[in-house]
Motif scaffolding. Structure first.
Motif, PDB file in Angstrom:
ATOM      1  N   PHE A 104       0.837  -1.209   0.000  1.00 20.43           N
ATOM      2  CA  PHE A 104       0.000   0.000   0.000  1.00 20.43           C
ATOM      3  C   PHE A 104       0.872   1.260   0.000  1.00 20.43           C
ATOM      4  O   PHE A 104       0.795   2.086   0.915  1.00 20.43           O
ATOM      5  CB  PHE A 104      -0.929  -0.004   1.215  1.00 20.43           C
ATOM      6  CG  PHE A 104      -1.774  -1.240   1.333  1.00 20.43           C
ATOM      7  CD1 PHE A 104      -2.866  -1.442   0.509  1.00 20.43           C
ATOM      8  CD2 PHE A 104      -1.464  -2.214   2.283  1.00 20.43           C
ATOM      9  CE1 PHE A 104      -3.640  -2.584   0.616  1.00 20.43           C
ATOM     10  CE2 PHE A 104      -2.239  -3.363   2.397  1.00 20.43           C
ATOM     11  CZ  PHE A 104      -3.327  -3.554   1.553  1.00 20.43           C
ATOM     12  N   PRO A 105       1.711   1.426  -1.017  1.00 19.48           N
ATOM     13  CA  PRO A 105       2.629   2.571  -1.017  1.00 19.48           C
ATOM     14  C   PRO A 105       1.928   3.914  -1.088  1.00 19.48           C
ATOM     15  O   PRO A 105       2.484   4.926  -0.665  1.00 19.48           O
ATOM     16  CB  PRO A 105       3.493   2.324  -2.260  1.00 19.48           C
ATOM     17  CG  PRO A 105       2.636   1.469  -3.154  1.00 19.48           C
ATOM     18  CD  PRO A 105       1.867   0.581  -2.219  1.00 19.48           C
ATOM     19  N   GLY A 106       0.703   3.942  -1.599  1.00 23.32           N
ATOM     20  CA  GLY A 106      -0.017   5.200  -1.669  1.00 23.32           C
ATOM     21  C   GLY A 106      -0.408   5.749  -0.312  1.00 23.32           C
ATOM     22  O   GLY A 106      -0.700   6.941  -0.178  1.00 23.32           O
ATOM     23  N   GLN A 107      -0.413   4.892   0.718  1.00 24.98           N
ATOM     24  CA  GLN A 107      -0.761   5.334   2.066  1.00 24.98           C
ATOM     25  C   GLN A 107       0.462   5.697   2.897  1.00 24.98           C
ATOM     26  O   GLN A 107       0.335   6.355   3.929  1.00 24.98           O
ATOM     27  CB  GLN A 107      -1.535   4.236   2.804  1.00 24.98           C
ATOM     28  CG  GLN A 107      -2.869   3.870   2.208  1.00 24.98           C
ATOM     29  CD  GLN A 107      -3.550   2.777   3.011  1.00 24.98           C
ATOM     30  OE1 GLN A 107      -3.161   2.472   4.132  1.00 24.98           O
ATOM     31  NE2 GLN A 107      -4.573   2.169   2.435  1.00 24.98           N
ATOM     32  N   VAL A 108       1.625   5.236   2.475  1.00 21.55           N
ATOM     33  CA  VAL A 108       2.812   5.295   3.328  1.00 21.55           C
ATOM     34  C   VAL A 108       3.827   6.286   2.775  1.00 21.55           C
ATOM     35  O   VAL A 108       4.201   6.226   1.606  1.00 21.55           O
ATOM     36  CB  VAL A 108       3.454   3.894   3.454  1.00 21.55           C
ATOM     37  CG1 VAL A 108       4.697   3.943   4.332  1.00 21.55           C
ATOM     38  CG2 VAL A 108       2.438   2.901   4.035  1.00 21.55           C
ATOM     39  N   ALA A 109       4.277   7.199   3.641  1.00 24.76           N
ATOM     40  CA  ALA A 109       5.306   8.159   3.246  1.00 24.76           C
ATOM     41  C   ALA A 109       6.702   7.590   3.421  1.00 24.76           C
ATOM     42  O   ALA A 109       7.612   7.889   2.662  1.00 24.76           O
ATOM     43  CB  ALA A 109       5.169   9.443   4.067  1.00 24.76           C
ATOM     44  N   GLY A 110       6.885   6.756   4.455  1.00 24.74           N
ATOM     45  CA  GLY A 110       8.195   6.194   4.723  1.00 24.74           C
ATOM     46  C   GLY A 110       8.124   5.118   5.787  1.00 24.74           C
ATOM     47  O   GLY A 110       7.122   4.988   6.492  1.00 24.74           O
ATOM     48  N   VAL A 111       9.215   4.357   5.896  1.00 25.64           N
ATOM     49  CA  VAL A 111       9.261   3.232   6.834  1.00 25.64           C
ATOM     50  C   VAL A 111      10.601   3.257   7.575  1.00 25.64           C
ATOM     51  O   VAL A 111      11.657   3.428   6.960  1.00 25.64           O
ATOM     52  CB  VAL A 111       9.126   1.878   6.096  1.00 25.64           C
ATOM     53  CG1 VAL A 111       9.103   0.734   7.096  1.00 25.64           C
ATOM     54  CG2 VAL A 111       7.876   1.855   5.237  1.00 25.64           C
ATOM     55  N   VAL A 112      10.526   3.063   8.892  1.00 26.05           N
ATOM     56  CA  VAL A 112      11.714   2.891   9.721  1.00 26.05           C
ATOM     57  C   VAL A 112      11.761   1.431  10.148  1.00 26.05           C
ATOM     58  O   VAL A 112      10.825   0.923  10.766  1.00 26.05           O
ATOM     59  CB  VAL A 112      11.693   3.820  10.947  1.00 26.05           C
ATOM     60  CG1 VAL A 112      12.908   3.553  11.843  1.00 26.05           C
ATOM     61  CG2 VAL A 112      11.660   5.288  10.515  1.00 26.05           C
ATOM     62  N   LEU A 113      12.849   0.760   9.802  1.00 25.71           N
ATOM     63  CA  LEU A 113      13.012  -0.672  10.069  1.00 25.71           C
ATOM     64  C   LEU A 113      14.118  -0.843  11.101  1.00 25.71           C
ATOM     65  O   LEU A 113      15.291  -0.652  10.798  1.00 25.71           O
ATOM     66  CB  LEU A 113      13.380  -1.402   8.777  1.00 25.71           C
ATOM     67  CG  LEU A 113      12.478  -1.142   7.563  1.00 25.71           C
ATOM     68  CD1 LEU A 113      13.166  -1.589   6.284  1.00 25.71           C
ATOM     69  CD2 LEU A 113      11.146  -1.840   7.742  1.00 25.71           C
ATOM     70  N   VAL A 114      13.745  -1.183  12.329  1.00 28.14           N
ATOM     71  CA  VAL A 114      14.730  -1.337  13.400  1.00 28.14           C
ATOM     72  C   VAL A 114      14.933  -2.820  13.677  1.00 28.14           C
ATOM     73  O   VAL A 114      13.987  -3.528  14.031  1.00 28.14           O
ATOM     74  CB  VAL A 114      14.287  -0.612  14.676  1.00 28.14           C
ATOM     75  CG1 VAL A 114      15.350  -0.776  15.772  1.00 28.14           C
ATOM     76  CG2 VAL A 114      14.028   0.867  14.397  1.00 28.14           C
ATOM     77  N   ALA A 115      16.163  -3.290  13.498  1.00 24.22           N
ATOM     78  CA  ALA A 115      16.518  -4.690  13.754  1.00 24.22           C
ATOM     79  C   ALA A 115      15.529  -5.661  13.119  1.00 24.22           C
ATOM     80  O   ALA A 115      14.972  -6.528  13.787  1.00 24.22           O
ATOM     81  CB  ALA A 115      16.607  -4.951  15.258  1.00 24.22           C
ATOM     82  N   PRO A 116      15.281  -5.546  11.817  1.00 23.47           N
ATOM     83  CA  PRO A 116      14.360  -6.500  11.185  1.00 23.47           C
ATOM     84  C   PRO A 116      14.912  -7.918  11.305  1.00 23.47           C
ATOM     85  O   PRO A 116      16.115  -8.140  11.181  1.00 23.47           O
ATOM     86  CB  PRO A 116      14.310  -6.042   9.727  1.00 23.47           C
ATOM     87  CG  PRO A 116      15.577  -5.283   9.519  1.00 23.47           C
ATOM     88  CD  PRO A 116      15.878  -4.628  10.818  1.00 23.47           C
ATOM     89  N   ALA A 117      14.038  -8.851  11.577  1.00 25.22           N
ATOM     90  CA  ALA A 117      14.450 -10.249  11.688  1.00 25.22           C
ATOM     91  C   ALA A 117      14.659 -10.831  10.287  1.00 25.22           C
ATOM     92  O   ALA A 117      14.112 -10.335   9.305  1.00 25.22           O
ATOM     93  CB  ALA A 117      13.397 -11.052  12.444  1.00 25.22           C
ATOM     94  N   GLU A 118      15.453 -11.877  10.198  1.00 22.88           N
ATOM     95  CA  GLU A 118      15.643 -12.584   8.933  1.00 22.88           C
ATOM     96  C   GLU A 118      14.319 -13.234   8.533  1.00 22.88           C
ATOM     97  O   GLU A 118      13.738 -14.001   9.311  1.00 22.88           O
ATOM     98  CB  GLU A 118      16.721 -13.648   9.081  1.00 22.88           C
ATOM     99  CG  GLU A 118      17.053 -14.385   7.811  1.00 22.88           C
ATOM    100  CD  GLU A 118      17.720 -13.499   6.762  1.00 22.88           C
ATOM    101  OE1 GLU A 118      17.115 -13.347   5.679  1.00 22.88           O
ATOM    102  OE2 GLU A 118      18.809 -12.966   7.022  1.00 22.88           O
ATOM    103  N   PRO A 119      13.775 -12.930   7.360  1.00 23.76           N
ATOM    104  CA  PRO A 119      12.461 -13.466   6.977  1.00 23.76           C
ATOM    105  C   PRO A 119      12.363 -14.986   7.035  1.00 23.76           C
ATOM    106  O   PRO A 119      11.314 -15.530   7.386  1.00 23.76           O
ATOM    107  CB  PRO A 119      12.280 -12.938   5.549  1.00 23.76           C
ATOM    108  CG  PRO A 119      13.089 -11.696   5.499  1.00 23.76           C
ATOM    109  CD  PRO A 119      14.274 -11.960   6.362  1.00 23.76           C
ATOM    110  N   VAL A 120      13.447 -15.696   6.713  1.00 27.60           N
ATOM    111  CA  VAL A 120      13.386 -17.158   6.695  1.00 27.60           C
ATOM    112  C   VAL A 120      13.098 -17.733   8.076  1.00 27.60           C
ATOM    113  O   VAL A 120      12.577 -18.838   8.206  1.00 27.60           O
ATOM    114  CB  VAL A 120      14.695 -17.746   6.115  1.00 27.60           C
ATOM    115  CG1 VAL A 120      15.861 -17.582   7.093  1.00 27.60           C
ATOM    116  CG2 VAL A 120      14.515 -19.214   5.740  1.00 27.60           C
TER     117      VAL A 120
END
Length: 201
Positions: A104-120
């Motif tokens: 939903f990029p039309g709703q979001v101005a930006g994202v702060v990602l703190v210590a994202p976990a490994e998706p796997v």
């Protein structure tokens, strides 16, 4: 651009009021904790206390890493706001924030990602991919995070097009690692937010 930011003064209380005036008129800021929520000493909780206009997702079950459940929680927290949204996610909440912004990029101005976990680790690597985010993003990573190595953090930051902030040996960048109020992190987020002023991309 990689920037080394030593985690000094992790527990110093944040200044009274918003440092850079992130407010509801400019952005709708939403805190997105990860598995088990963020406790009262966690920087997300302390930032929320010092910024009462910020929103925070609510979950029925904080123990199950359900990406769709987190997605719905973010949608509920955003509600019907007309302001551009800034998502601030930690760990699984960071992955969920990435996923929401990618859908939903039309709703979001930006994202702060703190210590994202490994998706796997959560078997969601088919959904959290190496595709660039369609919105600006800022990523904080640690050299000794048990959920994501620094080399993988660099990989994901490059793949997502995120600015990487290297905080050194900072564990999972949570209360257990000594990150309470984390004023330096808040200052960097405020700086990032100032860059997001204007129309949503």
């Amino acid at each position: 651009m990689n920037r080394y930011s030593p985690p000094l003064d992790r527990t110093r209380p944040p200044p009274n009021g918003p440092v850079g005036a992130i407010n509801d008129d400019a952005l709708c800021t939403v805190l997105v904790p990860g598995i088990n929520d963020s406790g009262p000493e966690h920087w997300q909780s302390l930032w929320g206390q010092s910024h009462p206009q910020w929103r925070r997702i609510a979950q029925r079950d904080w123990l199950q890493p359900d990406l769709d459940g987190w997605l719905s929680a973010i949608r509920r927290a955003i509600g019907n706001t007309q302001a551009p949204v800034l998502l601030i996610g930690h760990s699984f909440g960071a992955l969920s924030s990435w996923y929401y912004a990618s859908r939903f990029p039309g709703q979001v101005a930006g994202v702060v990602l703190v210590a994202p976990a490994e998706p796997v680790r959560f078997e969601i690597e088919d959904r959290i991919t190496a595709a660039p985010l369609p919105v600006p993003s800022l990523m904080f990573a640690s050299h000794n995070d048990p959920l994501l190595t620094i080399n993988r953090a660099r990989h994901w930051a490059q793949a997502w097009g995120a600015e990487l902030v290297d905080v050194g040996d900072a564990g999972h960048i949570n209360a257990q690692a000594g990150f309470g109020a984390w004023p330096h992190g808040l200052e960097r987020v405020e700086e990032f937010a100032r860059q997001l002023r204007g129309p949503v991309r």
